[in-house]
Motif scaffolding. Structure first.
Motif, PDB file in Angstrom:
ATOM      1  N   SER A  38       0.112   0.668 -12.590  1.00 50.29           N
ATOM      2  CA  SER A  38       0.955   0.160 -11.500  1.00 50.29           C
ATOM      3  C   SER A  38       0.307  -0.104 -10.160  1.00 50.29           C
ATOM      4  CB  SER A  38       2.002   1.394 -11.324  1.00 50.29           C
ATOM      5  OG  SER A  38       1.756   2.424 -10.962  1.00 50.29           O
ATOM      6  N   ASP A  39      -0.701   0.627  -9.695  1.00 50.02           N
ATOM      7  CA  ASP A  39      -1.141   0.437  -8.320  1.00 50.02           C
ATOM      8  C   ASP A  39      -2.776   0.506  -8.451  1.00 50.02           C
ATOM      9  OD1 ASP A  39      -1.528   0.952  -5.834  1.00 50.02           O
ATOM     10  OD2 ASP A  39       0.021   2.191  -5.571  1.00 50.02           O
ATOM     11  N   HIS A  40      -3.409   0.650  -7.496  1.00 51.42           N
ATOM     12  CA  HIS A  40      -4.695   0.800  -7.540  1.00 51.42           C
ATOM     13  C   HIS A  40      -5.307   1.967  -8.512  1.00 51.42           C
ATOM     14  CE1 HIS A  40      -8.898   1.627  -6.051  1.00 51.42           C
ATOM     15  NE2 HIS A  40      -9.019   0.420  -5.423  1.00 51.42           N
ATOM     16  N   PRO A  41      -6.419   1.693  -9.412  1.00 52.78           N
ATOM     17  CA  PRO A  41      -6.501   2.742 -10.424  1.00 52.78           C
ATOM     18  C   PRO A  41      -7.064   3.849  -9.883  1.00 52.78           C
ATOM     19  CG  PRO A  41      -8.112   0.647 -10.504  1.00 52.78           C
ATOM     20  CD  PRO A  41      -7.108   0.398  -9.744  1.00 52.78           C
ATOM     21  N   LEU A  42      -7.617   3.949  -8.801  1.00 51.28           N
ATOM     22  CA  LEU A  42      -8.191   5.117  -8.491  1.00 51.28           C
ATOM     23  C   LEU A  42      -7.220   5.874  -7.356  1.00 51.28           C
ATOM     24  CD1 LEU A  42     -11.854   4.235  -7.470  1.00 51.28           C
ATOM     25  CD2 LEU A  42     -11.131   5.166  -9.490  1.00 51.28           C
ATOM     26  N   SER A  43      -5.985   5.378  -7.019  1.00 46.17           N
ATOM     27  CA  SER A  43      -4.812   6.090  -6.266  1.00 46.17           C
ATOM     28  C   SER A  43      -4.136   7.024  -7.000  1.00 46.17           C
ATOM     29  CB  SER A  43      -4.070   4.829  -6.080  1.00 46.17           C
ATOM     30  OG  SER A  43      -2.726   5.399  -5.388  1.00 46.17           O
ATOM     31  N   ILE A  44      -3.900   8.118  -6.429  1.00 46.23           N
ATOM     32  CA  ILE A  44      -2.919   9.221  -7.135  1.00 46.23           C
ATOM     33  C   ILE A  44      -1.594   8.679  -7.234  1.00 46.23           C
ATOM     34  CG2 ILE A  44      -4.245  10.975  -5.805  1.00 46.23           C
ATOM     35  CD1 ILE A  44      -1.907  11.358  -3.968  1.00 46.23           C
ATOM     36  N   LYS A  75      -1.223 -11.687 -17.424  1.00 43.27           N
ATOM     37  CA  LYS A  75      -1.528 -12.684 -16.648  1.00 43.27           C
ATOM     38  C   LYS A  75      -1.333 -12.342 -15.068  1.00 43.27           C
ATOM     39  CE  LYS A  75      -0.173 -16.979 -16.553  1.00 43.27           C
ATOM     40  NZ  LYS A  75      -1.374 -17.495 -16.603  1.00 43.27           N
ATOM     41  N   ASP A  76      -2.123 -12.994 -14.115  1.00 45.60           N
ATOM     42  CA  ASP A  76      -2.041 -12.486 -12.592  1.00 45.60           C
ATOM     43  C   ASP A  76      -2.339 -11.040 -12.238  1.00 45.60           C
ATOM     44  OD1 ASP A  76      -1.574 -15.233 -12.342  1.00 45.60           O
ATOM     45  OD2 ASP A  76       0.425 -15.069 -12.512  1.00 45.60           O
ATOM     46  N   ALA A  77      -3.115 -10.487 -13.136  1.00 48.26           N
ATOM     47  CA  ALA A  77      -3.327  -8.885 -12.559  1.00 48.26           C
ATOM     48  C   ALA A  77      -4.706  -8.807 -11.769  1.00 48.26           C
ATOM     49  CB  ALA A  77      -3.719  -8.340 -14.078  1.00 48.26           C
ATOM     50  N   VAL A  78      -4.912  -7.860 -11.113  1.00 50.85           N
ATOM     51  CA  VAL A  78      -6.285  -7.570 -10.583  1.00 50.85           C
ATOM     52  C   VAL A  78      -7.103  -7.095 -11.393  1.00 50.85           C
ATOM     53  CG1 VAL A  78      -7.319  -6.427  -8.655  1.00 50.85           C
ATOM     54  CG2 VAL A  78      -5.076  -7.068  -8.161  1.00 50.85           C
ATOM     55  N   ALA A 111       1.710  -9.214 -14.793  1.00 51.35           N
ATOM     56  CA  ALA A 111       0.833  -8.295 -14.286  1.00 51.35           C
ATOM     57  C   ALA A 111       0.814  -8.608 -12.745  1.00 51.35           C
ATOM     58  CB  ALA A 111      -0.441  -8.034 -15.008  1.00 51.35           C
ATOM     59  N   SER A 112       1.712  -9.375 -12.371  1.00 48.36           N
ATOM     60  CA  SER A 112       1.374  -9.569 -10.726  1.00 48.36           C
ATOM     61  C   SER A 112       1.550  -8.359  -9.934  1.00 48.36           C
ATOM     62  CB  SER A 112       2.466 -10.337 -10.238  1.00 48.36           C
ATOM     63  OG  SER A 112       2.691 -11.765 -10.885  1.00 48.36           O
ATOM     64  N   GLY A 113       0.647  -8.031  -9.231  1.00 46.20           N
ATOM     65  CA  GLY A 113       0.716  -7.003  -8.200  1.00 46.20           C
ATOM     66  C   GLY A 113       0.166  -5.587  -9.024  1.00 46.20           C
ATOM     67  N   LYS A 114      -0.282  -5.781 -10.058  1.00 41.23           N
ATOM     68  CA  LYS A 114      -0.884  -4.629 -10.840  1.00 41.23           C
ATOM     69  C   LYS A 114      -2.514  -4.732 -11.271  1.00 41.23           C
ATOM     70  CE  LYS A 114       3.784  -4.395 -13.365  1.00 41.23           C
ATOM     71  NZ  LYS A 114       4.315  -3.348 -12.547  1.00 41.23           N
ATOM     72  N   GLU A 166     -18.206  -6.024 -14.765  1.00 41.31           N
ATOM     73  CA  GLU A 166     -19.186  -7.057 -15.224  1.00 41.31           C
ATOM     74  C   GLU A 166     -19.675  -7.794 -14.023  1.00 41.31           C
ATOM     75  OE1 GLU A 166     -20.831  -7.730 -18.099  1.00 41.31           O
ATOM     76  OE2 GLU A 166     -19.526  -6.090 -19.405  1.00 41.31           O
ATOM     77  N   ALA A 167     -20.683  -8.839 -14.305  1.00 41.55           N
ATOM     78  CA  ALA A 167     -20.906  -9.469 -12.836  1.00 41.55           C
ATOM     79  C   ALA A 167     -20.067 -10.191 -12.280  1.00 41.55           C
ATOM     80  CB  ALA A 167     -22.215 -10.409 -13.410  1.00 41.55           C
ATOM     81  N   GLU A 168     -18.800 -10.335 -12.846  1.00 44.11           N
ATOM     82  CA  GLU A 168     -17.722 -11.019 -12.178  1.00 44.11           C
ATOM     83  C   GLU A 168     -17.048 -10.187 -11.142  1.00 44.11           C
ATOM     84  OE1 GLU A 168     -18.006 -13.010 -16.165  1.00 44.11           O
ATOM     85  OE2 GLU A 168     -18.061 -11.155 -15.198  1.00 44.11           O
ATOM     86  N   GLY A 169     -17.076  -8.809 -11.463  1.00 43.19           N
ATOM     87  CA  GLY A 169     -16.576  -7.970 -10.559  1.00 43.19           C
ATOM     88  C   GLY A 169     -15.123  -7.760 -10.591  1.00 43.19           C
ATOM     89  N   ILE A 170     -14.384  -7.794  -9.283  1.00 46.36           N
ATOM     90  CA  ILE A 170     -13.169  -7.728  -9.575  1.00 46.36           C
ATOM     91  C   ILE A 170     -12.514  -9.073  -9.300  1.00 46.36           C
ATOM     92  CG2 ILE A 170     -10.730  -6.600  -8.438  1.00 46.36           C
ATOM     93  CD1 ILE A 170     -12.628  -4.446  -7.529  1.00 46.36           C
ATOM     94  N   ILE A 171     -11.521  -9.550 -10.163  1.00 43.97           N
ATOM     95  CA  ILE A 171     -10.993 -10.785 -10.228  1.00 43.97           C
ATOM     96  C   ILE A 171      -9.512 -10.731  -9.880  1.00 43.97           C
ATOM     97  CG2 ILE A 171     -10.356 -12.961 -11.544  1.00 43.97           C
ATOM     98  CD1 ILE A 171     -12.426 -12.292 -13.452  1.00 43.97           C
ATOM     99  N   GLN A 172      -9.106 -11.316  -8.754  1.00 40.65           N
ATOM    100  CA  GLN A 172      -7.878 -11.270  -8.000  1.00 40.65           C
ATOM    101  C   GLN A 172      -6.856 -12.391  -8.804  1.00 40.65           C
ATOM    102  OE1 GLN A 172      -6.809  -9.219  -5.869  1.00 40.65           O
ATOM    103  NE2 GLN A 172      -8.746  -8.445  -5.635  1.00 40.65           N
TER     104      GLN A 172
END
Length: 1010
Positions: free
Chosen positions: A933-939, A578-581, A621-624, A586-592
């Motif tokens: 834990s963070d943006h997936p492209l972040s180091i 729940k509550d993840a980014v 998964a809030s904030g994840k 897919e066509a929905e893109g990124i769901i906040q």
């Protein structure tokens, strides 16, 4: 009437026995003939007719090397030699199914300075020197008295011997250990078995260089033999190896493996050709017991349990893996666990330092839970039955060979000794049966002093200790016994005034007496008067409590059997995240603040404010960030070998035959969010081997890692590696040696494949008149031509990339993926026209000459041209950081974040034809997901939870617990090994073979931890 019937039956048994021994012989006799009947009656014995049938106070009658009768009411002929055993036990002699007894030593051939492409063996034999089906142990066998003596002391009466050279090793012979100078009477069965192993032996031919090459070679031999047997062409080649192989197809087939995963590989070969192998294992079968049970195989188990490691130095202890430590503890329980699972097995002395250690090792297996009945079966009846000899060996029944042991008691009791081993009616005395037991308490009178003497142990090897009145410590007595003669020496007195005593004496009735000399040279007489039995120490601990404590202090089997393994696999559960980014791809893109529901291993729902079904686990998964699992299009982890480098074309080999499901890199990459990978052949060949596409199902078997229903792929390669021009002058033999030669190899290969297809069509029309040899290499190339197998090609230079596309178009297929492709930006338009995809590095360059034009904008340029572009690893370390490699495409090429993530998720799925199942978050797709834990492209992003098929295969919190478990388990086992060393156990030096992380060009093999 009963007596008449018994007498007639006895006469019949004598007839059966004598018809074997009185057969005419071809060998002339030098001297006067002295035929003896060898008629013996062993009375008042406890007979073990087989492993579960015991008769008290019975008689065994043998004649001319065969058993005539065994039972309570046996008529003893007048001329028989009667031996009263007085209650001693008689067992069938043991049988060893894995021996090299009587075989010549395998000669090691010197290594050549360059490659050997063809066989150097003279004669009409198979093309590969590692295939030696024509070897027949019977024609090589020579009785070797010294070897036979050691085996007889261990209790063996017969062994199955074979010549241990090669992958296909020819036939084994069942031989007796009777030890006659003539081999005629000791050869019990000329062709008793056929043998295989994943070992090249003395062959110095380049092919095969790898495990998967050995598998392919064995498979090709089976196909060649089938073709050879069916081919009626009068002009066909004559092949002595294949003729021998065909003769041996009906024999019991024994396959030696080096570990439990190889056992699964061997069984897969057997399943393909309708052969149920008997598998000579490595003693680690308990680690994959469920999978091995499904093979239906009988196992030949070694008893060479590992010694404890010397870990008293903490630095040395770090050199021993958890797997090694746990195997030391659990190895003795191997047989008991197999028996409990219903897996049949037999024992072998192979691998023991001394064959005489056999029974002591079996006793350890019994202490670890194996029943004595099952242990006896594994040494007697079952090995005989596997060879179809259960009426002649492994039993005490009329007509069987007179192979039996006479023991002091139950064969597996620690106090029991083997007195005699009779082999084919020939007597071998190991210990004197008449030797009087002298164990007990004695009063020793010496020079006027009275001492308490305690004698324990077995009659032939007594252990003595002395204690003077008032003393609290025993003095050890060094003693030797020969018959009734004794020799003793010991020291009495304090450290400052001690005396050395040397005694010689004998056993007289129940007492001991003789003469002695002290350290001053004075002679005296001594007597030790028997006082009674040694009092047994009371068992203060309840046996059930003791067993429970033992179980609690013994580690458990984990899957896989390495650090970070678990006692059970994670289950598929219903989970609501729940509550993840949510990065859907897919066509929905990124769901906040999105939700994803997992059920039955699939994605069941995607959206917002989803309701948790009853019983579901809910993860906040809030904030994840939640992404699809990363897919590595080009990986070499989890493999025992990466290249089959023996030939320029190795299309017949399968990486699925070399999967190492216990490679810790699987776990490490799960910790980096990787859920699937294509395990590729290396780049030693223009046409390499078939790839294995796997899910990273940590803890499962190699076969269970494979993705069900995935299309077949194969590795091609271009450039420096395949032409081997940088290997040195000694390697100028193998074609090709130039880049243009690589093209010719491929053209020639597909031309031959087309001709092969034509021959198969003609054979099909001939209705059986023409037989085409199944060629595994050409079969694979036909799959490419028929668009049933797809190419992933190792590539760098633009000119070679375009060359391969021209070759493919000439033969009517396309190249699916160019991997590495660091000059792809130069020919991206041509690749798009060809419909090829690209799997590249983000920023590797300058590591060899042919990558001098590599640029970090390569992936972005190909992407903008419209190619399907993936970022791959080709490296175990990079494989667990592919999210960061994708981020570099944003940095260098300005690619959007979503498209960059697709380069390690959806795009590789497309290249592998798996995008309908994985690569994006969509209802119905596999639940391969990663919570970051963070943006997936972040180091800074960490993979906190990685799901594969809805199973939580990696969890950052569980990882902490697993680390604690590993540390605690190591500490426990280290302490246990130190205690074993302090208790007098022999140890082995700390150390292990280091694991190698493969790259494209590597030729080495990897091993398991032990």
């Amino acid at each position: 009437m009963k007596k008449i019937f018994t007498y007639c039956l006895l006469v019949c048994f004598w007839a059966v026995a004598t018809q074997h021994s009185w057969a005419q012989q071809t060998k002339p006799r030098n001297g006067v003939a002295e035929p003896r009947e060898g008629l013996y009656a062993f009375t008042h014995a406890t007979l073990w007719l087989d492993y579960r049938t015991k008769i008290e106070d019975a008689t065994l009658l043998i004649r001319q090397g065969r058993i005539v009768a065994a039972g309570k009411k046996v008529s003893i002929p007048d001329q028989a030699v009667v031996i009263d055993l007085g209650g001693k036990h008689v067992y069938p002699s043991f049988i060893d199914l894995y021996s090299h007894y009587g075989m010549p030593k395998v000669e090691e051939k010197p290594w050549r300075s360059g490659p050997q492409m063809e066989s150097s063996k003279q004669g009409a034999y198979y093309w590969n020197e590692a295939v030696r089906a024509e070897q027949e142990a019977a024609s090589m066998f020579v009785n070797k008295e010294q070897e036979a003596e050691s085996l007889k002391k261990a209790g063996f009466g017969a062994v199955l011997t074979h010549y241990p050279d090669g992958i296909v090793r020819g036939s084994g012979a069942l031989v007796s250990l009777a030890g006659q100078s003539e081999e005629h009477s000791t050869l019990l069965k000329e062709r008793a078995s056929t043998h295989f192993a994943f070992q090249r032996g003395s062959s110095r031919q380049d092919y095969p260089t790898s495990l998967m090459g050995m598998v392919a070679l064995i498979r090709q031999v089976y196909y060649d033999a089938d073709w050879y047997a069916k081919n009626q062409d009068p002009n066909k080649e004559h092949n002595l190896t294949l003729e021998a192989f065909i003769r041996q197809r009906s024999l019991p087939a024994i396959f030696e493996v080096e570990h439990r995963l190889q056992a699964l590989t061997a069984d897969k070969i057997g399943d393909e050709f309708g052969v149920q192998y008997i598998i000579k294992g490595a003693g680690d079968e308990y680690m994959r017991i469920e999978e091995l049970k499904r093979t239906g195989a009988t196992f030949i188990l070694p008893l060479n349990f590992p010694k404890p490691y010397d870990v008293s130095d903490p630095a040395d202890a770090q050199l021993v893996t958890l797997a090694q430590m746990k195997h030391w503890e659990l190895a003795p329980s191997n047989a008991a666990r197999l028996a409990q699972a219903g897996i049949p097995f037999v024992f072998t002395a192979a691998g023991l330092d001394k064959a005489e250690d056999l029974i002591a090792q079996v006793q350890k297996a019994i202490e670890a839970g194996l029943s004595p009945e099952e242990a006896l079966n594994a040494l007697t009846y079952r090995p005989a039955r596997l060879l179809g000899m259960e009426n002649e060996l492994g039993v005490l029944k009329p007509g069987a060979w007179a192979n039996f042991l006479i023991t002091s008691g139950n064969i597996f009791d620690k106090e029991t000794v083997i007195y005699e081993n009779w082999v084919q009616g020939k007597r071998y005395v190991l210990l004197d049966m008449k030797l009087k037991p002298i164990a007990g308490k004695y009063e020793l009178e010496i020079e006027g002093n009275k001492l308490s003497l305690t004698v324990e142990g077995k009659p032939h090897a007594p252990q003595m200790s002395l204690r003077a009145e008032g003393d609290t410590v025993d003095t050890k007595v060094n003693v030797q016994r020969q018959g009734d003669l004794l020799s003793l020496h010991f020291t009495l007195g304090s450290e400052n005034s001690s005396k050395l005593y040397r005694l010689t004496g004998w056993v007289k009735d129940k007492n001991l007496e003789g003469k002695g000399q002290n350290s001053e040279g004075k002679w005296f007489e001594w007597t030790a008067r028997y006082q009674g039995e040694v009092e047994k120490k009371e068992e203060k601990t309840d046996k059930k409590a003791e067993q429970k404590q033992k179980e609690e202090t013994t580690g458990e089997v984990i899957y896989p059997f390495v650090a970070y393994g678990r006692p059970q696999l994670p289950p598929q559960e219903t989970v609501l995240i729940k509550d993840a980014v949510v990065w859907t791809n897919e066509a929905e893109g990124i769901i906040q603040e999105g939700d994803v529901l997992i059920q039955n291993g699939k994605i069941a729902a995607v959206g917002k404010d989803l309701k948790a079904p009853k019983g579901a686990k809910v993860i906040d998964a809030s904030g994840k960030h939640l992404t699809p699992g990363i897919i590595d299009e080009h990986s070499h982890i989890a493999l025992f070998s990466v290249n089959e480098a023996g030939q320029a074309i190795s299309a017949e080999v399968r990486m699925a035959d070399a999967i190492n499901s216990e490679d810790v890199n699987i776990y490490r990459q799960l910790a980096g969010g990787v859920t699937a990978a294509q395990l590729l052949h290396g780049s030693a060949n223009p046409i390499g081997g078939q790839s294995a596409i796997v899910k990273l199902r940590w803890g499962m078997s190699p076969a269970q890692m494979l993705i069900e229903g995935a299309d077949g792929f194969i590795k091609f390669a271009l450039g420096e590696n395949v032409k081997q021009s940088n290997w040195g002058d000694a390697y100028r033999v193998r074609f090709p040696q130039t880049r243009m030669g690589v093209e010719q190899v491929m053209v020639d290969a597909f031309t031959r494949a087309l001709q092969y297809a034509k021959e198969k069509e003609e054979a099909a029309k001939s209705k059986g008149k023409k037989v085409v040899r199944t060629d595994l290499e050409l079969e694979t190339l036909l799959e490419i031509l028929n668009k049933k197998r797809f190419i992933t090609c190792h590539s760098y230079v633009a000119s070679e990339i375009t060359m391969l596309m021209r070759v493919a178009e000439r033969f009517g297929f396309r190249v699916n993926t160019f991997t590495h492709i660091l000059e792809g930006y130069k020919v991206a338009d041509k690749m798009k026209a060809h419909a090829a995809g690209a799997s590249t590095f983000s920023d590797w360059w300058a590591y060899k000459n042919e990558v001098k034009d590599a640029i970090p904008y390569n992936a972005a340029i190909m992407h903008k041209v419209g190619l399907t572009v993936a970022i791959n690893s080709d490296d175990a370390e990079m494989g667990r950081r592919l999210n960061q490699e994708a981020a570099k495409v944003v940095k260098y090429g300005g690619v959007s974040e979503e498209d960059a993530l697709k380069m390690v998720t959806l795009n590789p799925a497309k290249l592998l034809h798996l995008d309908q199942r994985m690569g994006s978050i969509k209802v119905g797709k596999d639940a391969d997901l990663v919570i970051w834990s963070d943006h997936p492209l972040s180091i800074y992003a960490k993979a906190e939870k990685t799901f594969v098929d809805g199973r939580l295969m990696y969890d950052i919190d569980e990882d902490k617990r697993l680390q604690q478990y590993v540390a605690k388990e190591r500490a426990r086992l280290i302490q246990k090994m130190i205690e074993a060393k302090n208790g007098g156990a022999a140890t082995q030096k700390a150390g292990h073979r280091p694991h190698k992380d493969f790259h494209c060009e590597d030729l080495e093999e990897n091993f398991l931890d032990f």
